[in-house]
Scaffold this motif. Structure first.
Motif, PDB file in Angstrom:
ATOM      1  N   ASP A 116       0.804  -1.228   0.000  1.00  0.00           N
ATOM      2  CA  ASP A 116       0.000   0.000   0.000  1.00  0.00           C
ATOM      3  C   ASP A 116       0.837   1.279   0.000  1.00  0.00           C
ATOM      4  O   ASP A 116       0.272   2.369   0.122  1.00  0.00           O
ATOM      5  N   TYR A 117       2.148   1.154  -0.149  1.00  0.00           N
ATOM      6  CA  TYR A 117       3.001   2.318   0.064  1.00  0.00           C
ATOM      7  C   TYR A 117       3.599   2.863  -1.236  1.00  0.00           C
ATOM      8  O   TYR A 117       3.835   2.124  -2.196  1.00  0.00           O
ATOM      9  N   GLN A 118       3.865   4.167  -1.239  1.00  0.00           N
ATOM     10  CA  GLN A 118       4.363   4.873  -2.424  1.00  0.00           C
ATOM     11  C   GLN A 118       5.868   5.091  -2.390  1.00  0.00           C
ATOM     12  O   GLN A 118       6.499   5.250  -3.439  1.00  0.00           O
ATOM     13  N   ILE A 119       6.440   5.147  -1.208  1.00  0.00           N
ATOM     14  CA  ILE A 119       7.877   5.369  -1.030  1.00  0.00           C
ATOM     15  C   ILE A 119       8.349   4.462   0.104  1.00  0.00           C
ATOM     16  O   ILE A 119       7.661   4.298   1.107  1.00  0.00           O
ATOM     17  N   ILE A 120       9.547   3.868  -0.070  1.00  0.00           N
ATOM     18  CA  ILE A 120      10.171   3.074   0.980  1.00  0.00           C
ATOM     19  C   ILE A 120      11.397   3.833   1.475  1.00  0.00           C
ATOM     20  O   ILE A 120      12.183   4.353   0.683  1.00  0.00           O
ATOM     21  N   VAL A 121      11.572   3.883   2.803  1.00  0.00           N
ATOM     22  CA  VAL A 121      12.778   4.461   3.386  1.00  0.00           C
ATOM     23  C   VAL A 121      13.568   3.315   4.013  1.00  0.00           C
ATOM     24  O   VAL A 121      13.090   2.650   4.938  1.00  0.00           O
ATOM     25  N   ASP A 122      14.754   3.075   3.483  1.00  0.00           N
ATOM     26  CA  ASP A 122      15.603   1.976   3.942  1.00  0.00           C
ATOM     27  C   ASP A 122      16.456   2.473   5.103  1.00  0.00           C
ATOM     28  O   ASP A 122      17.445   3.180   4.916  1.00  0.00           O
ATOM     29  N   CYS A 123      16.074   2.083   6.318  1.00  0.00           N
ATOM     30  CA  CYS A 123      16.799   2.447   7.536  1.00  0.00           C
ATOM     31  C   CYS A 123      17.375   1.204   8.201  1.00  0.00           C
ATOM     32  O   CYS A 123      17.486   1.122   9.421  1.00  0.00           O
ATOM     33  N   THR A 124      17.730   0.213   7.387  1.00  0.00           N
ATOM     34  CA  THR A 124      18.244  -1.054   7.907  1.00  0.00           C
ATOM     35  C   THR A 124      19.769  -1.020   7.976  1.00  0.00           C
ATOM     36  O   THR A 124      20.413  -0.098   7.484  1.00  0.00           O
ATOM     37  N   ASP A 125      20.346  -2.069   8.563  1.00  0.00           N
ATOM     38  CA  ASP A 125      21.805  -2.171   8.594  1.00  0.00           C
ATOM     39  C   ASP A 125      22.275  -3.552   8.157  1.00  0.00           C
ATOM     40  O   ASP A 125      23.414  -3.942   8.425  1.00  0.00           O
ATOM     41  N   ALA A 126      21.421  -4.297   7.450  1.00  0.00           N
ATOM     42  CA  ALA A 126      21.769  -5.633   6.964  1.00  0.00           C
ATOM     43  C   ALA A 126      21.825  -5.609   5.440  1.00  0.00           C
ATOM     44  O   ALA A 126      20.854  -5.222   4.781  1.00  0.00           O
ATOM     45  N   ILE A 127      22.957  -5.998   4.886  1.00  0.00           N
ATOM     46  CA  ILE A 127      23.151  -5.928   3.434  1.00  0.00           C
ATOM     47  C   ILE A 127      22.110  -6.765   2.689  1.00  0.00           C
ATOM     48  O   ILE A 127      21.528  -6.327   1.697  1.00  0.00           O
ATOM     49  N   ALA A 128      21.840  -7.979   3.178  1.00  0.00           N
ATOM     50  CA  ALA A 128      20.881  -8.847   2.489  1.00  0.00           C
ATOM     51  C   ALA A 128      19.496  -8.209   2.434  1.00  0.00           C
ATOM     52  O   ALA A 128      18.783  -8.332   1.433  1.00  0.00           O
ATOM     53  N   VAL A 129      19.108  -7.513   3.500  1.00  0.00           N
ATOM     54  CA  VAL A 129      17.798  -6.862   3.528  1.00  0.00           C
ATOM     55  C   VAL A 129      17.766  -5.696   2.539  1.00  0.00           C
ATOM     56  O   VAL A 129      16.747  -5.438   1.900  1.00  0.00           O
ATOM     57  N   ARG A 130      18.879  -5.000   2.379  1.00  0.00           N
ATOM     58  CA  ARG A 130      18.927  -3.898   1.419  1.00  0.00           C
ATOM     59  C   ARG A 130      18.712  -4.395  -0.011  1.00  0.00           C
ATOM     60  O   ARG A 130      18.013  -3.759  -0.798  1.00  0.00           O
ATOM     61  N   TYR A 131      19.310  -5.542  -0.347  1.00  0.00           N
ATOM     62  CA  TYR A 131      19.066  -6.110  -1.676  1.00  0.00           C
ATOM     63  C   TYR A 131      17.603  -6.530  -1.823  1.00  0.00           C
ATOM     64  O   TYR A 131      16.993  -6.336  -2.880  1.00  0.00           O
ATOM     65  N   LEU A 132      17.042  -7.095  -0.767  1.00  0.00           N
ATOM     66  CA  LEU A 132      15.630  -7.497  -0.811  1.00  0.00           C
ATOM     67  C   LEU A 132      14.737  -6.278  -1.007  1.00  0.00           C
ATOM     68  O   LEU A 132      13.821  -6.303  -1.844  1.00  0.00           O
ATOM     69  N   ILE A 133      14.982  -5.209  -0.260  1.00  0.00           N
ATOM     70  CA  ILE A 133      14.199  -3.987  -0.418  1.00  0.00           C
ATOM     71  C   ILE A 133      14.304  -3.481  -1.849  1.00  0.00           C
ATOM     72  O   ILE A 133      13.306  -3.114  -2.472  1.00  0.00           O
ATOM     73  N   ASN A 134      15.519  -3.464  -2.384  1.00  0.00           N
ATOM     74  CA  ASN A 134      15.727  -2.990  -3.752  1.00  0.00           C
ATOM     75  C   ASN A 134      14.918  -3.797  -4.751  1.00  0.00           C
ATOM     76  O   ASN A 134      14.234  -3.240  -5.622  1.00  0.00           O
ATOM     77  N   ASP A 135      14.986  -5.128  -4.632  1.00  0.00           N
ATOM     78  CA  ASP A 135      14.353  -5.990  -5.627  1.00  0.00           C
ATOM     79  C   ASP A 135      12.830  -5.927  -5.541  1.00  0.00           C
ATOM     80  O   ASP A 135      12.140  -5.903  -6.564  1.00  0.00           O
ATOM     81  N   VAL A 136      12.313  -5.879  -4.328  1.00  0.00           N
ATOM     82  CA  VAL A 136      10.868  -5.744  -4.149  1.00  0.00           C
ATOM     83  C   VAL A 136      10.399  -4.393  -4.683  1.00  0.00           C
ATOM     84  O   VAL A 136       9.375  -4.288  -5.366  1.00  0.00           O
TER      85      VAL A 136
END
Length: 355
Positions: A116-136
């Motif tokens: 339901d969201y228009q913008i994601i703010v990546d405030c994580t510190d795990a590299i694998a999660v950053r790739y997941l956020i990017n791909d999603v």
């Protein structure tokens, strides 16, 4: 209606005005991580009047967080970060809406969380999660405002913005990236994440308001110890985009076990950016269903028209009762399209929307 008194000092800016404040009020921003970066992002977005904020974090508050995560106090230790952060920003601005996801962001829940969201703010510190956020985000065509911090230094960028570069364009996936030290291992100056998180919040507001220069294709480097900044330009890498898109869509298709949308799910998808809706009824059929992303392509002409479509594009088909859209769905899937859905019971199931 916007609260003009609360927001008067930013409404008076000619770049914002009442229309801009209304854009903020109607926006939906997902913040993944409610730690050092997430706290200032959440505080500033709530204060600015962002209408709906989602908070994703499965962690709990610890005493070692308190020197930099300023939404929390000693009385919050042991409590869930997402719930505690939500209560804190609602206390500061009770006019906004907050949705809590009290779990970590992972491949099992990613698409449900971002839907339901228009913008994601990546405030994580795990590299694998950053790739997941990017791909999603690539699969859903959602921009990502990214940041990371280390000791006295931080960096900020915006990915997937208006078909711009992605996280993978800047940081190609490599072996051993998970070994990069976290704040827990290497330490961080308490004020640093608050500075960098404020930069992130600024980029979010610029994207919503469509003002200024967004950090797309640019990486801002900040050295707090020596007070130095630098901006590095980087370019889109088509192979990196394709890799991320494929991974995201594979995950989407794995999770989307039901291609037949209910009326409620169909209307929810209408709120999402980057989805194409195709009306496969004949042009004279009623009731009409119009929208910015709705295209009228009768079933008899879909084969020819489909040659113009991106096979990775998310598509929702609909007709009067669902039979023709089912036929269209089967055809597109057999032709290699990977993100196709249809309104299971057709426009008839939306009758109440036209009364």
């Amino acid at each position: 209606m916007t609260n003009n008194k609360r927001y008067s000092r930013q409404i008076i800016l000619p770049e914002i005005g009442e229309l801009g404040q209304l854009k903020l009020q109607n926006s939906r921003v997902l913040v993944i991580g409610a730690g050092g970066l997430g706290c200032p992002v959440l505080q500033n977005l709530a204060a600015a009047g962002v209408g709906t904020i989602g908070i994703v974090d499965g962690d709990v508050v610890e005493e070692s967080n308190l020197h930099r995560q300023l939404l929390y106090g000693i009385q919050d230790c042991g409590k869930g970060k997402a719930q505690t952060a939500a209560a804190a920003i609602l206390e500061k601005n009770p006019t906004i809406k907050v949705q809590v996801f009290a779990h970590f962001f992972n491949s099992d829940n990613a698409f449900e969380v971002v839907s339901d969201y228009q913008i994601i703010v990546d405030c994580t510190d795990a590299i694998a999660v950053r790739y997941l956020i990017n791909d999603v985000a690539l699969a859903k065509r959602i921009p990502v405002v990214y940041a990371s911090i280390h000791k006295f230094e931080g960096q900020v960028s915006v990915f997937n913005y208006k078909n711009g570069p992605s996280y993978r364009c800047l940081f190609p996936e490599q072996e051993g990236l998970n070994a990069i030290p976290s704040c827990e291992a290497s330490g961080v100056l308490g004020v640093l994440p608050n500075t960098i998180g404020t930069f992130q919040a600024t980029e979010v507001l610029k994207i919503i308001l469509e003002i200024g220069t967004v950090l797309s294709g640019k990486l801002l480097l900040y050295d707090g110890l020596h007070f130095q900044t630098q901006i590095i330009d980087f370019v889109k890498n088509p192979k990196a985009i394709e890799k991320g898109m494929i991974k995201g869509l594979q995950l989407l298709n794995r999770k989307k076990t039901n291609e037949h949308l209910s009326a409620e799910a169909f209307l929810e998808k209408l709120k999402q950016l980057g989805v194409i809706f195709i009306d496969v009824r004949e042009l004279e059929e009623s009731p009409e269903f119009n929208g910015a992303n709705v295209i009228k392509i009768p079933l008899s002409t879909l084969e020819e028209y489909s040659e113009k479509l991106d096979k990775n594009q998310e598509i929702v088909l609909f007709c009067q009762t669902g039979q023709r859209s089912q036929t269209a769905l089967n055809y597109l899937k057999n032709s290699g399209f990977v993100g196709v859905f249809h309104l299971g019971k057709g426009i008839e199931s939306l009758k109440n929307q036209f009364q």
